[in-house]
Structures are given as structure tokens and as C-alpha cells.
Design a protein around this motif. Sequence first.
Motif, PDB file in Angstrom:
ATOM      1  N   ALA B  26       0.831  -1.213   0.000  1.00  0.00           N
ATOM      2  CA  ALA B  26       0.000   0.000   0.000  1.00  0.00           C
ATOM      3  C   ALA B  26       0.862   1.258   0.000  1.00  0.00           C
ATOM      4  CB  ALA B  26      -0.933  -0.010   1.205  1.00  0.00           C
ATOM      5  N   ALA B  27       1.906   1.265   0.850  1.00  0.00           N
ATOM      6  CA  ALA B  27       2.768   2.456   0.939  1.00  0.00           C
ATOM      7  C   ALA B  27       3.472   2.703  -0.394  1.00  0.00           C
ATOM      8  CB  ALA B  27       3.791   2.275   2.058  1.00  0.00           C
ATOM      9  N   LEU B  28       3.924   1.622  -1.036  1.00  0.00           N
ATOM     10  CA  LEU B  28       4.647   1.794  -2.300  1.00  0.00           C
ATOM     11  C   LEU B  28       3.710   2.181  -3.440  1.00  0.00           C
ATOM     12  CD1 LEU B  28       6.957   0.423  -0.669  1.00  0.00           C
ATOM     13  CD2 LEU B  28       7.704  -0.493  -2.871  1.00  0.00           C
ATOM     14  N   THR B  29       2.485   1.661  -3.400  1.00  0.00           N
ATOM     15  CA  THR B  29       1.520   2.030  -4.439  1.00  0.00           C
ATOM     16  C   THR B  29       1.230   3.522  -4.357  1.00  0.00           C
ATOM     17  OG1 THR B  29       0.527  -0.149  -4.283  1.00  0.00           O
ATOM     18  CG2 THR B  29      -0.751   1.526  -5.404  1.00  0.00           C
ATOM     19  N   ALA B  38       4.883  -1.675  -6.984  1.00  0.00           N
ATOM     20  CA  ALA B  38       4.715  -1.943  -5.562  1.00  0.00           C
ATOM     21  C   ALA B  38       4.803  -3.438  -5.271  1.00  0.00           C
ATOM     22  CB  ALA B  38       3.372  -1.389  -5.096  1.00  0.00           C
ATOM     23  N   GLU B  39       4.098  -4.234  -6.063  1.00  0.00           N
ATOM     24  CA  GLU B  39       4.071  -5.679  -5.826  1.00  0.00           C
ATOM     25  C   GLU B  39       5.461  -6.286  -6.000  1.00  0.00           C
ATOM     26  OE1 GLU B  39       1.677  -7.841  -8.622  1.00  0.00           O
ATOM     27  OE2 GLU B  39       2.569  -9.733  -7.953  1.00  0.00           O
ATOM     28  N   GLU B  40       6.127  -5.908  -7.099  1.00  0.00           N
ATOM     29  CA  GLU B  40       7.431  -6.501  -7.378  1.00  0.00           C
ATOM     30  C   GLU B  40       8.467  -6.080  -6.332  1.00  0.00           C
ATOM     31  OE1 GLU B  40       7.923  -5.290 -11.402  1.00  0.00           O
ATOM     32  OE2 GLU B  40       6.419  -6.731 -12.089  1.00  0.00           O
ATOM     33  N   ARG B 135      -3.424 -11.660  -3.721  1.00  0.00           N
ATOM     34  CA  ARG B 135      -2.020 -11.379  -4.025  1.00  0.00           C
ATOM     35  C   ARG B 135      -1.547 -10.087  -3.349  1.00  0.00           C
ATOM     36  NH1 ARG B 135       2.524 -12.161  -3.885  1.00  0.00           N
ATOM     37  NH2 ARG B 135       4.062 -11.232  -5.252  1.00  0.00           N
ATOM     38  N   LEU B 136      -2.278  -8.990  -3.559  1.00  0.00           N
ATOM     39  CA  LEU B 136      -1.766  -7.685  -3.139  1.00  0.00           C
ATOM     40  C   LEU B 136      -2.085  -7.366  -1.681  1.00  0.00           C
ATOM     41  CD1 LEU B 136      -2.389  -5.453  -6.281  1.00  0.00           C
ATOM     42  CD2 LEU B 136      -0.313  -6.611  -5.564  1.00  0.00           C
TER      43      LEU B 136
END
Lengths: 107, 420
Positions: B26-29, B38-40, B135-136
Motif C-alpha cells: 500500500a505504501a509503495l503504491t 509496488a508488488e514486485e 495477491r496484493l
Amino acid sequence: MQYLLSVIHDSAEFGTAEEMAAIDVFNERLQAEGHWVFAGGLGTTDTATVVDNRGSAALVTDGPFVETKEYLVGFWIIEAPDLDVALALAADGSKACHRKIEVRPFL
Amino acid sequence: MTPPTPHDVQEAITRAHREEWARVVAALTRRFGALDTAEEAAAEAFATAVERWPADGVPPNPGGWLTTTAHRKAIDRIRREAKRDAKQQEAQLSYHAPPEPPEPTGPIDDERLRLVFTCCHPALAMEARVALTLRLVGGLTVAEIAHAFLVQENTVGQRITRAKAKIKAAGIPYRVPSAAQLPERVSGVLAVLYLVFNEGYLASGPGTDPVRSDLTAEAIRLTRLTRALLPEDGEVAGLLALMLLTEARRPARLSPSGELVTLGEQDRAAWDRALIAEGHQLVRERLATGKPAGRYQVLAAINAVHTSARSLDETDWSQVVALYDLLLRLDPSPVVALNRAVAVAELDGPAVGLATVDRLAAPLAGYHAYHATRADLLRRLSRTQEARTAYDTAITLTTNPAEADHLTRRRDELPREDDR
């Protein structure tokens, strides 16, 4: 972002005077709220002509490129910050013109 | 300082994954405006933790360490891509600067909520919402999701990739919906969580475990998270209570041979008292608010009545029927009407129940539970031949092997016709 709101015609009935009036109200609102880019209604598929000039000469054919029960009768192009806003506008547009609407983003 | 044992480190990584994954994503998104990145980057950060923590020790603030590391990984990734497409990426870097790591506290909870709403957006297909949420938000790998839903890994991978591409191209916002849209969108989130739970509780497909506790546990964990983020929402509390009261009965739900055990035949001593207590507490809290109950709260209340009774006979069936009447007004579906008819049969006898069930023939002809219910009522009315036919139809229609076993045993226990 800009979105294309395609108005899909899928019944035998055509627009009534009330629908036209509701569409006018909706258009005015789009303009007042800054969403309006462009809109238009289209002739029926009977009036369509297909041109294909990929070959040696332009080939002109009467009729739509594919016969379907559902076809495009009109569209709005709107400006909206995101899909949620576009979907909310499409919901009101669908109510106004009494038809279903496909929402697609411009690239 | 004594070096941590491999077991301690493994446990810390597992805990950090469970508690921090959604926060990091969430923070990276939020920071980079792209779910992909964000996921990677989150996955890379956890891989780095697996590599480094055994040697360096577990950092004092694992969440902060993971967020900072993921952040650096994201920047590295953007720089690497920048070399491939210098002009475009330079613009992206300057746009998203400065890359300070955010602290995993306070308003970041809102970021996880944004993530939940984006993953469960109604413009995505249901199966994409489920895969994306697991996943996320849940941090399950593509392989784990594929295994849970008995589909190919590349199918799940494609669903997630397509969903992320649509989110980006169609402008699905990374935002908590407006107050006007909130109730509808919350109900969309709950539908995803309930689907995950039900897939775990009554798994479909041949060769699958009849109860997938990994999925029910994950659904409960995600619903707890949603409840922490939306503590005032009655339906979130209702769904959590419903899941807990259903999960509580899981130990009694399968016989040692793997056959489904119906509510009436379950060993109630095997029910999980702690989960029942927690579920009852949630139902009481909702009742105390005096606010009108939604669908999940009514379902939770029905389950609370069942889990309060020491036996099937001691169940307060008039209360169950009254709750189903309420539920029918909220959700006038034939499946709800069928469940109500089961309670009516307990209250007023199988003949009245059967008459109620038979009125649902048209909409439910293809539904295994309709035929299973009829079969049971016909059996109790000693209409053996009709019961046998109904069991046969139900067995053909069910996709759950444990239920098929149960129905087959019931059918085979019917008295033989020539004995009559």
C-alpha cells in the motif's frame, strides 16, 4: 483523463421526447461541471457505409461492417479524474437516455 | 546479543509477511502510483529479508525495514528501466521524488484500505478481484492462489496482470470511495471475502480437499483487517461473525472418513468455543447498536442461534424462521427461501417444510441443495421412492466430494422398497 461513453442501442424502441429532454439536462450538467468534451447521436446502421482502401482500390459497401442486435447510437466524450467519476456520470447518462453505456478510457 | 536461531528468524519473516505485506504494498503504491512496481518491490524486499535476516539478525522494526528496502528496490527498478527508456523514466523519477521511506504507522492504515477498495473494484471481473486481493492484500503467491482455486498458475498470473493493466489504463482510482458510494463498495469488498471463505468452506471440484482451511483462514484474516480499517461498519462485523461461527463448526463438519456431517449429526463438543464466543460477542455488539441489520448480520445472527443450542432439538427454530423472514426481505432469493424452508420443517414438521420447498422447484431445479433438502424431507415422510430419486439428482449435481459421500450414504440407508 478522457473517456468514451458509448450508448448501446439494444431494443426496437427509439428515443422518446422525454428521453431527449433528459439528455439535454444531462448535457447541460456535463458542461456546467466541466466534464463536457463532445457528444453526438448517430444514424441507424441502415445509413452506414463501409470503405476499405487497404487493397488496390477503395471498396465501398452498403451497411455496417458487422450486423448485430446491439449497435452504437451515440456517444459522449467526457473529462473525468478517474473511473469512479466516469462510471457515476455514465450511470446518470444511462438513466437519461434509457440505454446501457460502455465506458472506455482514451489512451 | 545472542544470534537468533534459524527458527526465530523464520518465524519473524512469516510474521512480518502476514502483518506487513499489505502495508508495504500500500505504501509503495501510494508513492509510485503503480501496483506493478509496488508488488514486485515488496516481493523483492521480502526475498532480501530471507537472505539477510539470518546473518544480520531481525531488525528492531521489521515493517520499517521492509518498507525502506522495498522502496530502494522500487527506485533501483525504475532506474534500471530508465536506462532502457531514459527520457520517459527520468520524468517519472522526478515526478515521484523525493523517495523518503514512510513510517508504517498512523494514516498508513488508510493506504491499506485504499488497496482493498482498488483490488475489489466493481469494474474488475469477480475472479480478478479475488486473485488481486489475495495477491496484493493477502500476500499469497500466484502459485498459492492457483492451488487454492484449482486453476493453472499462468491463468492466475494473467488475471492479475490484466487486472493491473485495466486499473492503470482505465483510471481505477487508488482511493477510499466517497461516503455516497461507500456502502455499495464495502458490500463489493465483502462479496470478495465471502467468496474466498466459501470456496474454502465448501470447496468444489474433484480431487480437492472438501474443506480448505488455508482459504477460510485467509478470508478471516482479511476480514479482520477490513474490520480494523472500518470498525463502524455493521456488515463488516456481521461478515466476520458469520465466518467465525461457521469456522467454529469446521472440526465437526467432516467425519474421520471425510464425509460431510450435517448440522444435526455434528458432535457439538468438537466446536471451537473461542471462535463461537468471539462471534457471539460481535453479534451482541451489533444488536446493541439498535441499527437495522444487513444481510451478513442476519446470517451471523442465524448462526449465533445454532451455535447457542446444545442439540438440534434444543435449537430455537422459531427464532431461526423469524431471522430467515428478515433475511428474505433483504435478499429475496430462492436459495434463502430454501434455507428458510429447512427451518420451517424443524418448527412445523417435514410435511409443511416440503410444501414450502416444492414451491421453489422452478428456480432451483439445477441446484444440488434443493434436491438434497427434498430428499431429506421425503425420507422423513417415509416417501422412500421419491427420496431415492431426489438423492440421485442431488448426488449428480453436487461438486463437493464430501457432500456426495454423505448423500450417497443417506440414499443407501433408505429402506429397500420390497421391505415395505
